[in-house]
Enzyme design. Structure first.
Site: not given
Length: 319
Positions: A104, A286
């Site tokens: 991320d 994610h």
């Protein structure tokens, strides 16, 4: 594995809460860099696997997270400070360079470290967030034109304090709703999606982690709040300026791991800016290292082994 107890390390004008595994593997460092809204605990599945494979695993809660320092000034979270912390962390342990793994926005920090301090990065693995090309206009300015003010990155910058307050009012609910997997696709709705997510009564999909693991994240953010972590994003245009003098090409051997069901778009220019990159996709969303830990560990360890530099060969002394 029981998650290790942290140590506090003074670096670059702040103190970082640092977790380690495989200290007996000194000389073979790998540094794991979390994203937002995360914590070093996000790497709990990777730490023992890397240590067992012979690595000295160093996992900081980066500035603004966990019990690490949270400076008050927004600009103290720009890319010079964030990469400077990692350089100083290597200095603390006596390492010239290391392998870095980011997820991320931690991946953004690792990509930036590779171009700002190339001699300190031997190779890198990044999850979810590909290399961001530095175009002719600052990133937030471009994103506002393309995605509008409801984009969370634009909102964090244009409305400072608003998201922070909503997340802090709903810390447990927000993180419970965010850390999910197998989420069904949702039609676009007006408003900033993360604010709606923080206030949603019913989460979608399946829990990403156990209640006890989720509790680690909830407890950390109930203590730290969200502002310091959001300040990473509030420096994005400043970072665009700070990166202007760097060679934009990442020359180190790199591995990019995408989640097939992640909403972050893939880069169309990755190989241009990261020519020595291998790309892998996993069937997940994610939160790759938490959703597919065993699969990711196999991919990363195999790639690292393939990239290992052969040991020097000792030649016989001339007669």
């Amino acid at each position: 594995m029981t998650f290790p107890e942290p140590t506090t390390v003074a670096v670059n004008g702040v103190e970082l809460e640092v977790f380690e595994a495989g200290r007996h593997n000194a000389g073979n460092p790998v540094v794991l860099c979390h994203g937002w809204p995360e914590h070093a605990f996000a790497w709990r599945h990777q730490m023992p696997a890397l240590a067992a494979a012979g690595y000295h695993v160093i996992v900081p809660n980066q500035r603004g997270f966990g019990r690490s320092s949270r400076p008050a000034g927004v600009t103290e979270y720009d890319i010079e400070h964030l990469t400077g912390d990692l350089v100083a962390l290597l200095d603390h342990y006596g390492y010239d360079d290391a392998t870095f793994i980011g997820h991320d926005w931690g991946a953004f920090v690792v990509w930036s470290l590779a171009v700002l301090h190339p001699k300190r990065v031997s190779r890198l693995v990044n999850l979810s967030l590909p290399y961001l090309e530095r175009g002719e206009r600052p990133w937030i300015e471009v994103l506002e034109d393309v995605a509008g003010t409801d984009s969370h990155l634009v909102h964090f910058n244009r409305h400072p304090g608003v998201a922070d307050a909503v997340f802090e009012e709903n810390t447990s609910r927000f993180l419970r709703n965010l850390f999910r997997k197998n989420e069904p696709p949702q039609p676009p709705r007006p408003g900033m999606p993360l604010l709606a997510l923080a206030q949603a009564e019913t989460p979608l999909g399946d829990p990403l982690m156990s209640e006890s693991d989720l509790g680690v994240f909830v407890s950390a953010f109930e203590s730290s709040g969200f502002t310091a972590g959001l300040n990473w994003y509030r420096n994005l245009d400043r970072d665009w300026h700070l990166l202007s003098g760097a060679d934009p090409v990442v020359h180190q051997p790199s591995l990019m791991v995408y989640g097939d069901r992640d909403t972050i778009p893939r880069s169309t220019t990755l190989h241009r800016f990261v020519p020595a990159v291998d790309v892998v996709s996993l069937d997940c969303g994610h939160w790759i290292q938490q959703e597919r830990p065993d699969e990711l560990n196999r991919v990363v360890l195999t790639w690292l082994e393939r990239q290992a530099v052969p040991a020097a060969v000792s030649l016989p002394a001339p007669s």
